[in-house]
Write an enzyme that holds these catalytic residues in place. Structure first.
Site, PDB file in Angstrom:
ATOM      1  N   ASP A   1      -2.699 -10.663  -2.411  1.00  0.00           N
ATOM      2  CA  ASP A   1      -3.224 -10.214  -1.110  1.00  0.00           C
ATOM      3  C   ASP A   1      -4.733  -9.942  -1.218  1.00  0.00           C
ATOM      4  O   ASP A   1      -5.237  -9.611  -2.294  1.00  0.00           O
ATOM      5  CB  ASP A   1      -2.484  -8.931  -0.717  1.00  0.00           C
TER       6      ASP A   1
ATOM      7  N   ASP B   1      -4.127 -12.906   3.709  1.00  0.00           N
ATOM      8  CA  ASP B   1      -5.376 -12.427   4.307  1.00  0.00           C
ATOM      9  C   ASP B   1      -6.605 -12.710   3.443  1.00  0.00           C
ATOM     10  O   ASP B   1      -7.723 -12.397   3.843  1.00  0.00           O
ATOM     11  CB  ASP B   1      -5.299 -10.936   4.679  1.00  0.00           C
TER      12      ASP B   1
ATOM     13  N   HIS C   1       0.821  -1.223   0.000  1.00  0.00           N
ATOM     14  CA  HIS C   1       0.000   0.000   0.000  1.00  0.00           C
ATOM     15  C   HIS C   1       0.854   1.273   0.000  1.00  0.00           C
ATOM     16  O   HIS C   1       0.302   2.374   0.048  1.00  0.00           O
ATOM     17  CB  HIS C   1      -0.940   0.017   1.217  1.00  0.00           C
TER      18      HIS C   1
ATOM     19  N   HIS D   1      -6.226  -7.405  -0.251  1.00  0.00           N
ATOM     20  CA  HIS D   1      -6.431  -5.993  -0.613  1.00  0.00           C
ATOM     21  C   HIS D   1      -5.683  -5.640  -1.900  1.00  0.00           C
ATOM     22  O   HIS D   1      -4.596  -6.171  -2.159  1.00  0.00           O
ATOM     23  CB  HIS D   1      -5.921  -5.091   0.517  1.00  0.00           C
TER      24      HIS D   1
HETATM   25 ZN   LIG Z   1      -4.031  -7.176   2.797  1.00  0.00          ZN
END
Ligand SMILES: [Zn+2]
Length: 342
Positions: free
Chosen positions: A193, A282, A158, A195
């Site tokens: 991931d 995740d 991120h 996200h």
């Molecule tokens: Zn994540």
């Protein structure tokens, strides 16, 4: 397959975290490292300490201004009367079209996308060692290893060129890809991931030499909200070199593997000489973030499928939070990948 990791990566221990505006314990805990180390050991991977690679490989993907901010902001923050124990932004520029302020508070807003990346006394050092683990793994692959695992923590995907966010400060996957570019003309980054890898996408968005592909929970109702949509395809010379594959919430193994097959088509057409896997665990059905429903055997199949690409592969740890199966999920992935490679 070797694992790279340094003890210093444990020292960053963020406390603050807001979830839908409410104070919660920060889920990006040092204990994740213990679980991931156990998972790597169970997969038969020897653990090695990376060397200090200096600022060079980090400065290859981040601005000097941002790195200076990360290194010094905690010390500056301590001089503000009544300030919080960790650096947490409370004001953000709209679209960042304004000027760069001298104020520590102003700079925190400028360089931090959200409140999920509080900076403490140890953050800079832990982040550097995390990035050096990625550098070491990339160099091992360049030296001939078929794959290497960088146990990066804090995570990185991120983090943009000059912005921290979502537990991330230095973009370890981007650092690894840039190191691989020393000898590989084209590098692909595959982000699995939960996200969207918004920082990684942002860093390479205008470049045709690094293909970025991300599978993730649909951002329409999920972090990082503003990025990760299918129509984000790159810009300028990089147009066509970014692929987003958003998945409906709670998608399981079958949907994930189907999207992975689509990702592979694009990666094969790109014909990279090396691959970086931004490995978030995740997407697991039991992860506290609960966005997707990949199972433990599912991670093994994802690893096997990636090995089927037959590319020199650097695995960079991203997310994956404390739950009973965190170690097992890493073992499953690494065993799936390594089993196919042998
Ligand atoms: Zn994540």
């Amino acid at each position: 397959m070797k694992t790279y990791y340094a003890e210093e990566q444990k020292r960053h221990d963020p406390k603050a975290f807001l979830s839908s505006g409410a104070q919660q314990p920060n889920p990006e805990k040092p204990e994740r490292i213990e679980r991931l180390l156990a998972g790597a050991k169970a997969a038969g991977s020897p653990i090695e300490r990376p060397r200090n690679h200096g600022l060079g490989p980090v400065a290859a993907v981040h601005t000097p201004e941002y790195l200076d901010f990360l290194e010094h902001i905690f010390e500056r923050w301590q001089r503000i009367e009544g300030a919080s124990a960790e650096v947490i932004p409370n004001i953000h520029p709209i679209a960042r079209a304004g000027s760069y302020p001298a104020s520590a508070v102003g700079q925190a807003g400028y360089h931090m996308a959200d409140t999920a990346c509080p900076i403490s006394a140890e953050t800079w050092n832990s982040s550097l060692w995390s990035a050096w683990s990625a550098v070491e793994a990339a160099e091992a692959v360049m030296a001939g290893a078929s794959s290497a695992y960088a146990l990066c923590r804090p995570p990185g995907h991120h983090a943009f060129v000059d912005v921290a966010g979502g537990f991330c400060f230095i973009n370890n996957s981007a650092v690894a890809a840039q190191v691989l570019r020393r000898s590989a003309a084209r590098v692909a980054i595959l982000d699995v991931d939960l996200h969207h890898g918004n920082g990684t996408q942002g860093i390479f968005y205008a470049r045709p030499d690094v293909l970025t592909v991300s599978l993730h929970a649909d951002p329409v109702r999920f972090y990082p909200f503003f990025w990760g949509y299918a129509d984000e395809r790159g810009e300028g010379a990089g147009l066509g070199y970014n692929l987003n594959l958003p998945l409906p919430r709670k998608s399981g193994d079958a949907a994930f593997l189907e999207a992975l097959a689509t990702a592979f088509q694009r990666i094969r057409a790109f014909a990279p000489e090396a691959l970086v896997v931004a490995l978030g665990l995740d997407a697991f059905e039991g992860d506290p973030f609960g966005g997707l429903s990949v199972t433990t055997p599912g991670f093994s199949r994802i690893g096997e499928a990636i090995a089927g690409l037959g590319l020199p592969t650097v695995i960079v740890q991203e997310g994956g939070y404390l739950c009973d199966a965190l170690s097992d999920n890493l073992t499953a992935f690494l065993t799936g990948l390594g089993g196919k490679q042998r």
